[in-house]
Design an enzyme around this catalytic site. Sequence first.
Site, mmCIF file in Angstrom:
data_model
loop_
_atom_site.group_PDB
_atom_site.id
_atom_site.type_symbol
_atom_site.label_atom_id
_atom_site.label_comp_id
_atom_site.label_asym_id
_atom_site.label_seq_id
_atom_site.Cartn_x
_atom_site.Cartn_y
_atom_site.Cartn_z
ATOM 1 C CB SER A 11 56.603 -2.753 32.233
ATOM 2 O OG SER A 11 57.216 -3.113 30.848
ATOM 3 C CG ASP A 38 62.965 -7.823 27.669
ATOM 4 O OD1 ASP A 38 63.538 -6.865 27.991
ATOM 5 O OD2 ASP A 38 61.868 -7.895 28.734
ATOM 6 C CG HIS A 63 61.500 -4.603 30.224
ATOM 7 N ND1 HIS A 63 61.281 -5.571 29.613
ATOM 8 C CD2 HIS A 63 60.482 -4.019 30.806
ATOM 9 C CE1 HIS A 63 60.010 -6.284 30.256
ATOM 10 N NE2 HIS A 63 59.420 -4.207 30.986
#
Length: 622
Positions: free
Chosen positions: A480, A600, A603
């Site tokens: 990601s 988080d 990311h």
Amino acid sequence: MKRTTRYSRKYVPSIDGLRALAVIAVIAYHLNFSWAKGGFIGVDIFFVLSGYLITNILLTQWEKNQSLQLKQFWIRRFRRLIPAVYVMIVVVVIYSVFFHPEILKNLRGDAIASFFYVSNWWFIFHNVSYFDSFGLPSPLKNLWSLAIEEQFYLIWPAFLLVFLKWVKNPKLLLKIVIGLGLLSAVWMTILYVPGTDPSRVYYGTDTRAFDLLSGCALAFVWPFNRLSPVVPRKSKAVLNIAGTISILCFILFTAFVSEYQPFLYRGGLLFVAILGVIMIATISHPASYLSKIFSFKPLRWIGTRSYGIYLWHYPIITLTTPVLEITQPNIWRAILQVAATFIIAELSFRFIETPIRKNGFINYFKGFKDKNYFIWKNKPVGKWLSIAGVVAVLAIFTLGMSNVLSVNTNAEKQQTSVKTTTSTPDEKKDDKKEDKATKDKEADSNKASEQKETQKPDNKNKSAATPKTIITQTVAIGDSVMLDIEPYLKEAVPNITIDGLVGRQLRDAITTATGYKKFNSENSSVILELGTNGPFTEDQLNDLLDQFDKATIYLVNTRVPRGWQSDVNKSIANAASRPNVTVVDWYSRSSGQSQYFAPDGVHLTKAGAQAYVAMLTSVMNK
């Protein structure tokens, strides 16, 4: 079942000392101290100890009455365990309503599962890792072990009753218990897949039963109320030597073993259980010098409150540690967290656990109801204030557990917006001036860090050794984080092929790479960004790199606030010895740059994505 002479030992103080050692190891592990990376094995000691003590109680009861009196046994267990954990769950949910509303969506399910002591299976079925998670970890995740113990307390006495009635041979009964334990350990070995998150085998009641059954087996041959304080000198020496070696092995495991080492799940944890058996056998024996050492009063104090300490330490640590600092322990913060844990555990021990254990639920609440702590004008104001407080607490808890509070939606929107800003190419045009300003601002720091990134011993002068190859095609494979940088990478590297996938691990990329065989040529470059979602072995990394042995590979290391970060980066650094591999040091480049990361801690924000691409392209252009 014939047993040896009984000695009057209803309480063994050294057992509390052992509890203290186990809970200290677990706390140090959750504080992420580098010297306690294997501290999670303290839970194994608790499991073995539970199996030993409970089986001791049940066998003693059987000797007296030829009955286990299961109803009374279960009532005692519920009195001992349920009140404190329920209070903790309620407090954590209420605290989260006010201070961490972003975790409420997941916390609801965790709380319900914890109420019914099935949280270990809840975490398994919902793929909640014990060792990692992005963003703030669930503050109730430590309750998985209590779920296993409660399941054991429900199932084991019933099985034992059947065994005692139908299996008259004590040696055969012991063999059955040992056999079941070995089956559990073998089942763990079968289910474990190296290079993957081991949480399934770590959480499972089926794969952890050998810990508890090891303690059960010890109770058959080493009941603490049958141990003589007087033994021959040679026997005493054996006790002391075996106990000392087992303690040293426990300390070494705590200091050097990592949760991702495959041997742990292929017999390593069984070895820890055996260590636990030896530790309990020697520490509980009145003739052992370890029995005196572990009866030290401060250790006993911690041990008697170890249940509350275990309950409270994890939510306190997770709820008071910034996400980006999870893997960076702060000694002063840790001291405050431990102090808060001990204070709350003491309050729980005095005012919740002990009164209910001694007097039962009904008498406890009746006594609470009958006490008037504050009288004003001959009216029991204190009682009514207490009732109002309880009602308020339950109301807030109910709101937190319901969907009335939609704070989780706002948190989700915030996280989604981060991804949108780094995934929409059109926005780059609107923010061109801003991008330029950002790049200019970071230019100086980029130059310094990029020199560091590419001038490490393993990478140094690789390009000087051979003439620079003209690269005509590039593929980028990642997770990601690759999706976060995709729009900016496409702009910086025209005609690049990008394959990013949320949740991708390196083992998945090995299969993915087979679809890009055309990029395994001297005029091709390959960007690999992996390690965000979990650990991998060096063999797995080599399997991936071998598929591009002719191409120029840019292997980017990782910054992820999780325990596997150092292992991943170490494996990546070792890969720099390959002549076609250049390690790109995102870990150093992003150090201290909190603005690069989403809430988080993994990311990337827009600024982070731009810095990442600037670093990457600078290395590629050398």
